[in-house]
Design an enzyme around this catalytic site. Structure first.
Site, short mmCIF file in Angstrom:
data_model
loop_
_atom_site.label_atom_id
_atom_site.label_comp_id
_atom_site.label_asym_id
_atom_site.label_seq_id
_atom_site.Cartn_x
_atom_site.Cartn_y
_atom_site.Cartn_z
N ASN A 1 38.76 93.68 11.32
CA ASN A 1 37.80 92.61 11.57
C ASN A 1 38.44 91.67 12.59
O ASN A 1 39.33 90.91 12.25
CB ASN A 1 37.51 91.89 10.24
CG ASN A 1 36.66 90.65 10.43
OD1 ASN A 1 36.08 90.43 11.49
ND2 ASN A 1 36.57 89.84 9.38
N LYS B 1 37.12 89.20 14.07
CA LYS B 1 36.59 87.83 14.00
C LYS B 1 36.26 87.35 15.42
O LYS B 1 35.82 88.15 16.25
CB LYS B 1 37.57 86.92 13.26
CG LYS B 1 38.01 87.55 11.92
CD LYS B 1 38.75 86.63 11.03
CE LYS B 1 39.10 87.35 9.73
NZ LYS B 1 39.70 86.48 8.75
N HIS C 1 30.90 87.99 4.73
CA HIS C 1 32.31 87.58 4.81
C HIS C 1 32.42 86.12 4.39
O HIS C 1 31.53 85.32 4.66
CB HIS C 1 32.82 87.78 6.24
CG HIS C 1 34.29 87.59 6.35
ND1 HIS C 1 34.87 86.35 6.41
CD2 HIS C 1 35.32 88.49 6.38
CE1 HIS C 1 36.20 86.49 6.47
NE2 HIS C 1 36.48 87.79 6.45
N GLU D 1 33.94 83.75 5.62
CA GLU D 1 33.82 82.79 6.72
C GLU D 1 32.35 82.57 7.10
O GLU D 1 31.98 81.50 7.55
CB GLU D 1 34.67 83.26 7.91
CG GLU D 1 36.15 83.07 7.61
CD GLU D 1 37.09 84.05 8.30
OE1 GLU D 1 36.68 84.69 9.28
OE2 GLU D 1 38.24 84.16 7.82
N GLU E 1 37.82 90.30 -1.06
CA GLU E 1 38.66 89.44 -0.24
C GLU E 1 38.81 88.07 -0.89
O GLU E 1 37.92 87.20 -0.72
CB GLU E 1 38.05 89.27 1.16
CG GLU E 1 37.91 90.56 1.93
CD GLU E 1 37.94 90.31 3.43
OE1 GLU E 1 38.73 90.97 4.10
OE2 GLU E 1 37.19 89.46 3.92
N GLY F 1 44.08 85.20 5.89
CA GLY F 1 44.78 84.52 6.97
C GLY F 1 45.90 83.60 6.52
O GLY F 1 46.41 82.80 7.31
N SER G 1 45.27 89.16 4.16
CA SER G 1 46.70 89.24 4.49
C SER G 1 47.30 90.63 4.26
O SER G 1 48.46 90.76 3.85
CB SER G 1 47.50 88.17 3.72
OG SER G 1 47.07 86.87 4.13
N GLY H 1 42.24 91.57 8.99
CA GLY H 1 41.92 90.58 10.01
C GLY H 1 43.04 90.48 11.05
O GLY H 1 43.09 91.25 12.00
N GLY H 2 43.93 89.54 10.84
CA GLY H 2 44.96 89.25 11.84
C GLY H 2 45.74 90.47 12.30
O GLY H 2 45.99 90.65 13.51
#
Ligand code: PGA
Length: 241
Positions: free
Chosen positions: A8, A10, A88, A90, A158, A164, A203, A224-225
């Site tokens: 993802n 983002k 999600h 967010e 999640e 994150g 994470s 994600g990251g």
């Protein structure tokens, strides 16, 4: 069950960053797991053209119309997407999305020919109040539309506080939530609920992916990251395969 590693991106990624994907494909020509990358909408067509299975990060519940700034599931499909992330945290926090809207979006996605990754997860306050299972159970139940085809469903657990932050639940905590989600899926869909993939997200990185993938009912990851760097994403793909 074959695992799925979904990235993802983002609101990250310019055209120049597609070179990362080319590097990933070169390093993992035949990954031992399914891979999906969900870039921002501006990159979907170019990403799909690389041959990497590509997904969107959200869609509007309607097919078209006066909805400035939104994108429909049919548009994602037309651009080359095969899937879409929905609900999600967010989106739920930045845009006030409720589970009922997520369900409408999921219906629109399937109508357009996409499969869905529907996200659930508790906040830190929910967790501290020992409400994790209640929250994720309620989100799952209300975010998946009535009569939904389980073959079009992937669930992502999640925990909001793990996204994150570099923090993750213990493996036992992940196991408890995934077992509860599995039970809910089987209760709702019968035997097909046993083969709906349940991803863990929050994470996930090269150093913890392998142990997370060994947890029962963890059928992959939503990353994600660490999905923004080919080396890290590739290491997670290798851990899943
Ligand atoms: P993270 O994000 O891997 O950066 O924690 C996961 C997600 O939000 O899907």
């Amino acid at each position: 069950m074959r695992k799925l590693v979904a990235g993802n991106w983002k609101m990250n990624g310019l055209r120049a960053d597609l070179a990362e994907i080319a590097a990933l494909r070169a390093a993992h020509p035949a990954p031992g797991c399914d891979v999906l990358v969900c870039p921002p909408a501006t990159l979907i067509a170019a990403m799909a053209a690389t041959g990497i299975p590509t997904g969107g990060q959200d869609c509007h519940p309607r097919v078209s119309g006066a909805h400035t700034g939104d994108i429909s599931a049919a548009m994602l499909r037309d651009a080359g997407a095969v899937a879409v992330i929905l609900g999600h945290s967010e989106r739920r926090s930045d845009h006030g999305e409720r589970s009922a809207l997520v369900a409408q979006k999921a219906q629109a996605a399937v109508t357009a020919g996409l499969w869905t990754i529907i996200c659930v997860g508790e906040t830190e306050a929910d967790r501290d109040a020992d409400r994790t299972l209640d929250i994720v159970g309620a989100q799952l139940s209300a975010s998946v539309p009535e009569g939904f085809d389980p073959a079009r469903l992937t669930v992502a657990y999640e925990p909001v506080w793990a996204i994150g932050t570099g923090r993750t639940p213990t493996l036992a905590e992940i196991a408890t939530v995934h077992a509860a989600l599995r039970a809910a899926l089987v209760a709702r869909f019968g035997p097909p609920g046993a083969v709906v993939r349940i991803l863990y997200g929050g994470s996930v990185k090269p150093s913890n992916a392998a142990e997370i993938f060994r947890v029962p009912d963890v059928n992959g990851a939503l990353v994600g990251g660490a999905a923004l760097k080919a080396a890290d994403f590739g290491a997670i793909i290798a851990a899943a395969g």
